[in-house]
Design a protein around this motif. Structure first.
Motif, mmCIF file in Angstrom:
data_model
loop_
_atom_site.group_PDB
_atom_site.id
_atom_site.type_symbol
_atom_site.label_atom_id
_atom_site.label_comp_id
_atom_site.label_asym_id
_atom_site.label_seq_id
_atom_site.Cartn_x
_atom_site.Cartn_y
_atom_site.Cartn_z
ATOM 1 N N TYR A 158 1.498 0.369 9.145
ATOM 2 C CA TYR A 158 0.107 -0.295 8.303
ATOM 3 C C TYR A 158 0.367 0.294 6.965
ATOM 4 O O TYR A 158 -0.125 -0.404 6.068
ATOM 5 C CB TYR A 158 -0.886 0.230 9.033
ATOM 6 C CG TYR A 158 -2.363 0.342 8.167
ATOM 7 C CD1 TYR A 158 -2.800 -0.863 7.874
ATOM 8 C CD2 TYR A 158 -2.761 1.387 7.932
ATOM 9 C CE1 TYR A 158 -3.792 -1.211 7.163
ATOM 10 C CE2 TYR A 158 -3.884 1.401 7.149
ATOM 11 C CZ TYR A 158 -4.508 -0.120 6.623
ATOM 12 O OH TYR A 158 -5.681 -0.155 5.872
ATOM 13 N N GLU A 215 -0.997 -1.807 3.628
ATOM 14 C CA GLU A 215 -2.301 -1.351 3.070
ATOM 15 C C GLU A 215 -2.674 -2.085 2.016
ATOM 16 O O GLU A 215 -4.068 -2.520 1.942
ATOM 17 C CB GLU A 215 -2.230 0.068 3.217
ATOM 18 C CG GLU A 215 -3.589 0.651 2.979
ATOM 19 C CD GLU A 215 -3.907 2.145 2.923
ATOM 20 O OE1 GLU A 215 -4.939 2.838 2.972
ATOM 21 O OE2 GLU A 215 -2.792 2.812 2.715
ATOM 22 N N ARG A 258 -4.938 -5.508 1.780
ATOM 23 C CA ARG A 258 -6.224 -5.511 1.848
ATOM 24 C C ARG A 258 -7.200 -6.031 0.720
ATOM 25 O O ARG A 258 -8.200 -6.629 0.959
ATOM 26 C CB ARG A 258 -6.921 -4.030 2.705
ATOM 27 C CG ARG A 258 -6.532 -3.662 3.826
ATOM 28 C CD ARG A 258 -7.244 -2.655 4.446
ATOM 29 N NE ARG A 258 -8.503 -2.719 4.540
ATOM 30 C CZ ARG A 258 -9.545 -2.002 4.515
ATOM 31 N NH1 ARG A 258 -9.250 -0.860 3.933
ATOM 32 N NH2 ARG A 258 -10.797 -2.212 4.579
ATOM 33 N N ASP A 267 -7.031 -0.129 9.764
ATOM 34 C CA ASP A 267 -7.594 0.936 8.582
ATOM 35 C C ASP A 267 -8.624 1.865 9.326
ATOM 36 O O ASP A 267 -8.549 2.961 9.133
ATOM 37 C CB ASP A 267 -8.100 -0.024 7.632
ATOM 38 C CG ASP A 267 -8.439 1.133 6.411
ATOM 39 O OD1 ASP A 267 -7.575 1.674 5.887
ATOM 40 O OD2 ASP A 267 -9.723 1.279 6.070
#
Length: 620
Positions: free
Chosen positions: A500, A504, A507, A524
């Protein structure tokens, strides 16, 4: 307080700029850089970037830029000396007191009678002073009206010498001596070196006379003792460290001669190799032979080999990224220096038992440094070969092919830990996993690599239970399946949730109503609570994304993601590629309808930077 540039450079090499700035600015990894909102001007979209490999920051909004020193000076409005004292305390590197460092670089010259400068030196019979090829005072003698009476008389004053200048002159002396030794010339010829290579690497010869340096540099004895080229025996007699040896000058990252390596021409002489001892300007544990030359030739791929001749042979063959330690085992400083130049590094080892032991030692040193994005390969050479002999006997293309196919750390580690184990039995598998856990505990705790590595081992040992998506037949399938970057990104995030961190930054671009946006938002929230066991983590994410169960399970099935991940390194590389590609797509889409001219300009800058990152990724 005058701080030598050498000390400043040493401190900057020890500072992790990302960690230092991260204490003041919230940074997120964005490809090969870290980004955040600039602390020097007000902004909503991040345009402040930190380049960890170059130890440099730059803001595309206000153009603030610099290194760790400049950042602390500007952010806290502090002066240079105050910042240096702070960094000195953090790194453990002492600053000079009363010009101590400058004094370390100097020595007192001994006044000697004027002597004739020879074109060559008979070191056995004559006591003559060697003069460098370049005379720094020549310009004065060419001036018609120059009053020579203004020059100080050398015999009447004490002069100071500089260690860097002295070693440069010694290197020139050894180069000249090579012209007068047929044996030394023949050695280099037998090793296949061209005259151009000999000149480029400034190779030389140290005569067999025990006092040849004393005779050639009669006024520089103190300096030669400071750098260890002249030693004193137990009975109080001085002798030269390097005798009857071919000479390899050693340069620091700035290209200055700081020491020498010598290889015996007579195989009965032991040890075969001798290096200059550590001194005020020479620190073996911090230097790599060939690093300056490789940097000068803009090397991109770096290969750590065993010896000087391997580095030189690789360079002559057109491979300029070869480096070697200076008679010491590789350490964290060596590896960090190379990782800053390229996050992908290869280390070559002999295929014998000693080579395997060295590989294991290097592995344990390297593991704590393998943060996400760094990649280590192990080039195991065929028996009875080093890079030099392998290139000469098998050819350059064969060597490159072996290097290209060298195993990644995950594959090398599996082969190493399963050696001698019967992995068809539970006991063998258990022992391997126990050994693996001991090693993976050395990896950085924040990264995803340790979890990916554990999952890879479990699958290779037949312990991992692969997730098989089950379609819900009671619900209608409304998702139009297309194999594209977005689908693979979702599949990677579900099957390897610890990746992830690589996604990130997406987003900021992906709408919340988008499936990818939903998966990113879910991860998240749950990322800090993921189970350490890779299989358990997958089921944890599947449970958290039940609102999109049909879409997610269909993507997992159609992408065949579990069969595509051959190694942890491949998973990381795929994640970076998809993340960069998707950022580019979303940025282009956003640029079609900017909210203002300022946003349009900012998006353009971001897109340009992203394009550069993608280009660099393709070149790796």
């Amino acid at each position: 307080m005058a701080i030598p540039q050498q000390t400043i450079d040493h401190i900057l090499d020890r500072v992790d700029l990302v960690e230092l700035i991260g204490q003041r600015v919230k940074l997120k990894k964005t490809g090969r850089t870290y980004s955040g909102c600039c602390p020097f001007h007000q902004e909503k979209s991040p345009s402040f970037h930190v380049y960890q490999d170059k130890q440099y920051y730059h803001c595309f909004g206000c153009q603030a830029n610099g290194n760790a020193i400049r950042f602390l000076m500007d952010i806290d409005s502090r002066n240079f000396i105050d910042v240096m004292k702070d960094l000195s305390s953090q790194t453990g590197i002492e600053l000079p007191k009363d010009n101590t460092d400058q004094k370390k670089l100097s020595y007192k010259k001994t006044n000697t009678p004027t002597q004739t400068t020879p074109s060559s030196i008979n070191t056995k019979e004559e006591s003559l002073t060697f003069q460098p090829e370049h005379d720094p005072f020549a310009i004065f003698s060419e001036q018609e009206n120059f009053d020579h009476s203004d020059l100080p008389i050398a015999q009447n004053i004490d002069q100071e010498g500089n260690l860097y200048d002295l070693l440069e002159n010694v290197a020139q002396f050894y180069q000249q001596q090579l012209k007068h030794s047929t044996t030394a010339q023949q050695y280099f010829k037998q090793r296949g070196l061209s005259q151009t290579t000999i000149n480029d690497w400034r190779l030389g010869y140290a005569p067999e006379d025990w006092q040849h340096l004393d005779k050639a540099f009669a006024s520089d004895i103190e300096g030669l003792k400071k750098v260890g080229l002249i030693r004193t025996s137990d009975n109080g007699r001085d002798f030269n460290l390097l005798r009857e040896r071919v000479i390899f000058p050693i340069r620091d990252p700035k290209g200055r001669i700081v020491g020498f390596g010598g290889r015996a021409l007579n195989n009965e002489i032991k040890p075969k190799y001798i290096n200059s001892p550590d001194s005020d300007i020479f620190h073996k544990n911090q230097l790599l032979y060939g690093l300056y030359e490789g940097t000068k030739n803009k090397a991109k791929d770096w290969l750590m080999v065993e010896g000087y001749m391997d580095v030189i042979a690789l360079s002559q063959a057109g491979i300029h990224g070869g480096v070697a330690t200076l008679g010491t085992a590789s350490n964290t400083e060596h590896l960090n220096v190379l990782f800053k130049r390229n996050p992908r590094l290869t280390i070559a080892f002999d295929g014998d038992q000693a080579g395997q032991k060295a590989a294991r030692r290097t592995l344990e040193i390297a593991l704590p440094l393998l943060e996400d994005g760094r990649e280590l390969k192990f080039f195991i050479l065929p028996n009875d070969h080093d890079p030099d002999s392998l290139i000469q006997r098998e050819g350059l293309e064969h060597f490159k092919s072996l290097w290209q196919t060298a195993p990644l750390l995950s594959d090398f580690l599996f082969a190493l830990l399963t050696q001698g184990e019967n992995i068809t039995h539970p006991e063998g598998k258990s022992h391997v996993m126990g050994e693996l856990k001991n090693l993976t505990n050395m990896l950085p705790p924040k990264g995803s690599y340790r979890y990916l590595l554990a999952q890879s081992f479990r699958e290779k040992l037949g312990l991992g239970r692969r997730f098989t998506p089950q379609n819900n037949n009671d619900a209608s399938l409304s998702f139009n399946i297309q194999t594209k970057d977005k689908d693979f990104a979702i599949a990677l995030l579900i099957s390897q949730p610890f990746l992830y961190k690589e996604f990130e930054q997406l987003r900021a671009y992906v709408p919340q109503e988008d499936l990818l946006g939903y998966v990113l938002s879910t991860l998240d929230k749950i990322f800090d609570h993921l189970p350490e066991d890779p299989d358990a983590a997958v089921y944890y994410v599947l449970g958290a994304t039940t609102a999109a169960q049909i879409e997610v399970t269909t993507i997992l099935k159609t992408t065949n993601i579990f069969n595509l991940i051959e190694s942890p390194e491949k998973a990381l590389n795929l994640a970076k590629e998809y993340s960069l590609s998707l950022q580019e797509d979303y940025l282009k889409e956003k640029m079609k309808k900017p909210s203002s001219l300022a946003e349009s300009q900012h998006l353009r800058l971001k897109l340009n930077e992203l394009t550069k990152q993608i280009s660099l990724k393709l070149l790796q």
